[in-house]
Scaffold this motif. Structure first.
Motif, mmCIF file in Angstrom:
data_model
loop_
_atom_site.group_PDB
_atom_site.id
_atom_site.type_symbol
_atom_site.label_atom_id
_atom_site.label_comp_id
_atom_site.label_asym_id
_atom_site.label_seq_id
_atom_site.Cartn_x
_atom_site.Cartn_y
_atom_site.Cartn_z
ATOM 1 N N LEU A 34 1.029 4.880 -0.179
ATOM 2 C CA LEU A 34 0.470 3.565 0.139
ATOM 3 C C LEU A 34 -0.189 3.569 1.513
ATOM 4 C CD1 LEU A 34 0.084 0.577 -0.570
ATOM 5 C CD2 LEU A 34 2.345 0.149 0.392
ATOM 6 N N GLY A 35 0.414 4.257 2.475
ATOM 7 C CA GLY A 35 -0.162 4.335 3.820
ATOM 8 C C GLY A 35 -1.527 4.995 3.804
ATOM 9 N N TRP A 36 -1.634 6.138 3.113
ATOM 10 C CA TRP A 36 -2.930 6.825 3.048
ATOM 11 C C TRP A 36 -3.955 6.013 2.266
ATOM 12 C CZ3 TRP A 36 -4.440 10.123 6.383
ATOM 13 C CH2 TRP A 36 -3.513 10.941 7.034
ATOM 14 N N ALA A 37 -3.500 5.292 1.243
ATOM 15 C CA ALA A 37 -4.428 4.437 0.489
ATOM 16 C C ALA A 37 -4.985 3.331 1.376
ATOM 17 C CB ALA A 37 -3.719 3.852 -0.736
ATOM 18 N N ALA B 224 5.854 6.495 8.686
ATOM 19 C CA ALA B 224 7.225 6.252 8.209
ATOM 20 C C ALA B 224 7.483 6.994 6.900
ATOM 21 C CB ALA B 224 7.464 4.760 8.032
ATOM 22 N N GLY B 225 6.491 7.004 6.001
ATOM 23 C CA GLY B 225 6.652 7.699 4.727
ATOM 24 C C GLY B 225 6.788 9.197 4.902
ATOM 25 N N THR B 226 5.999 9.764 5.808
ATOM 26 C CA THR B 226 6.095 11.197 6.077
ATOM 27 C C THR B 226 7.458 11.543 6.673
ATOM 28 O OG1 THR B 226 3.708 11.303 6.426
ATOM 29 C CG2 THR B 226 5.014 13.114 7.311
ATOM 30 N N LEU C 45 -8.782 2.732 2.449
ATOM 31 C CA LEU C 45 -9.356 1.414 2.174
ATOM 32 C C LEU C 45 -9.944 0.801 3.443
ATOM 33 C CD1 LEU C 45 -9.707 -0.830 0.029
ATOM 34 C CD2 LEU C 45 -7.544 -1.765 0.839
ATOM 35 N N GLY C 46 -9.294 1.037 4.568
ATOM 36 C CA GLY C 46 -9.806 0.531 5.840
ATOM 37 C C GLY C 46 -11.089 1.211 6.280
ATOM 38 N N PRO D 208 -1.527 -1.097 9.382
ATOM 39 C CA PRO D 208 -0.359 -0.960 8.494
ATOM 40 C C PRO D 208 -0.352 0.383 7.766
ATOM 41 C CG PRO D 208 -1.529 -3.008 8.023
ATOM 42 C CD PRO D 208 -2.338 -2.253 9.015
ATOM 43 N N GLY D 209 -1.545 0.890 7.439
ATOM 44 C CA GLY D 209 -1.624 2.179 6.753
ATOM 45 C C GLY D 209 -1.077 3.307 7.597
#
Length: 198
Positions: free
Chosen positions: A78-81, A131-133, A85-86, A124-125
């Motif tokens: 989601l972060g990379w998406a 955090a996800g990594t 997107l940004g 946020p991404g």
């Protein structure tokens, strides 16, 4: 058969995996229903078959089931998406401004608008990607502990007479504390292995 360390008997013992397997059940029921429906020629009879699958687990099996954590990759994805997107507004404005003969001030003004729009998704991404990594790395670091805990779980036995879960070395605990006992044994085994490797 394993011998229970409490009663020294083996006639009422079985492996923990066998207990979980035998006390987790899946049932299926099939039923027919009859009714009426409205078709192009008026009222018609309708017959339907319903299949219902139910699952159940006893409290003992629930206590002894070893949880299997899922790989936490959703947050990183989601972060990379959001980062990608940004980037879309900024890239769009860059592409549009390339074809126009404009002075550099108006081009930077339009580009900064795209960057501001992108920041709404980038920030946020970036936070979610970091955090996800971090969560993925922690998940990968804990793999040896999960594997060792699974090995202890696979070798554990349960005595129905004394209501205890026991390991091959004679350590035992009540079913409610069994998973903690296996986790602690796995931690001790990994710690001993790391000390002996040094």
């Amino acid at each position: 058969m394993q011998t229970c360390p409490v009663c020294q008997g083996w006639d009422r013992t079985q492996s923990v995996s066998a207990v979980v397997r035998s006390q987790t059940f899946i049932g299926s029921t099939v039923g027919n229903s009859i009714g009426v429906g409205i078709g192009p020629n008026g009222v018609i009879p309708v017959v339907a078959t319903n299949r219902r699958v139910t699952t159940g687990v006893t409290p003992l099996a629930r206590m002894l089931t070893l949880p299997v954590p899922r790989r936490p990759s959703g947050m990183c994805f989601l972060g990379w998406a959001l980062i990608l997107l940004g980037a879309v507004p900024a890239l769009f404005i860059i592409i549009v401004s390339q074809g126009q003969e404009a002075d550099s001030v108006s081009m930077w003004a339009s580009l900064s608008t795209g960057l501001y729009a992108g920041i709404v998704a980038w920030l946020p991404g970036i936070v979610l990607a970091i955090a996800g990594t971090s969560r993925l790395r922690a998940y990968d670091r804990e793999r040896p502990l999960r594997d060792m805990t699974r090995r202890f779980w696979s070798s554990a036995g349960y005595c129905e007479r004394d209501d205890v879960v026991f390991l091959p070395d004679g350590t035992y605990a009540a079913p409610a504390q069994a998973l903690s006992m296996m986790y602690n044994a796995a931690c001790q085994m990994l710690s001993a292995q790391s000390h002996s490797a040094k």
